[in-house]
Design an enzyme around this catalytic site. Sequence first.
Site, PDB file in Angstrom:
ATOM      1  N   GLY A  27       0.814  -1.203   0.000  1.00  0.00           N
ATOM      2  CA  GLY A  27       0.000   0.000   0.000  1.00  0.00           C
ATOM      3  C   GLY A  27       0.850   1.257   0.000  1.00  0.00           C
ATOM      4  O   GLY A  27       0.560   2.233  -0.702  1.00  0.00           O
ATOM      5  N   ARG A  94      -0.356  -8.636  -3.435  1.00  0.00           N
ATOM      6  CA  ARG A  94      -0.431  -7.580  -2.423  1.00  0.00           C
ATOM      7  C   ARG A  94       0.347  -8.005  -1.191  1.00  0.00           C
ATOM      8  O   ARG A  94       0.218  -9.142  -0.715  1.00  0.00           O
ATOM      9  CB  ARG A  94      -1.884  -7.315  -2.046  1.00  0.00           C
ATOM     10  N   ASP A 211      -1.136  -5.423  14.180  1.00  0.00           N
ATOM     11  CA  ASP A 211      -1.819  -5.116  15.434  1.00  0.00           C
ATOM     12  C   ASP A 211      -2.876  -6.179  15.703  1.00  0.00           C
ATOM     13  O   ASP A 211      -3.325  -6.862  14.780  1.00  0.00           O
ATOM     14  CB  ASP A 211      -2.447  -3.723  15.400  1.00  0.00           C
TER      15      ASP A 211
END
Length: 239
Positions: A27, A94, A211
């Site tokens: 990203g 990705r 996370d």
Amino acid sequence: MKTQAPKETPHIKPNGAEIAETILLPGDPLRAKFIAETYLEDVVQFNEIRGMLGYTGTYKGKRLSVMGTGMGTPSMSLYSWELIHVFGVKNLIRIGSAGAIQDHLHLNDIVLAMGSSTDSNYMHQFNVPGHYSITASFDLLEKAKKIADAKGQKVHVGNVLSSDIFYNVDPTALERWSKMGILCAEMESAGLYLNAAYAGVNALCILTVSDHIFRHEFLSAEERQTSFTNMMEIALELA
């Protein structure tokens, strides 16, 4: 005799530079720059429009590109569509971060997104007469799992949530996704997988848990840069 106009779009202008058939898609465009400078040889930059950096080079003798996509399904869908339909990319991988929503996942764990559940409305344009199951390319998924096994890296394979919503006003939403076995949440895989399926090319999403949403655990920016190495090396070996 007419000369063919160079391939470009308003968002990707290679100026004659090659874009390889296999591309890694983080990203963050700065992560694309890091991958190119750290892992690739004979690197040429093919894009800088809107700061979305893209590079082509070689990894262990194989041609490979890497380019940022930005955040969310709209951004991923735009760039992956152009890469596929204008520039002929065949394998789109990705690599990104995700928030875990299962107890058995921990920080730095790697997830191979076999399926991509979503709250996005991106699929409506394909007008399928039912509910389409959004899945990865099995060819890339199988190869990635074998690469991870050979490296002795434990990975989780399963369904992820590709969400349009980062700040959700419904605090129970992720709990309900968790009850359906969703491993983690991210924001791009559904758009990538749908574009790839429609075009008949290969796509895979490889994620690092940055996370844990329910345990309120997270990696710092510096820890992310270091811990993403395993994920990136699995992706590079797919070239």
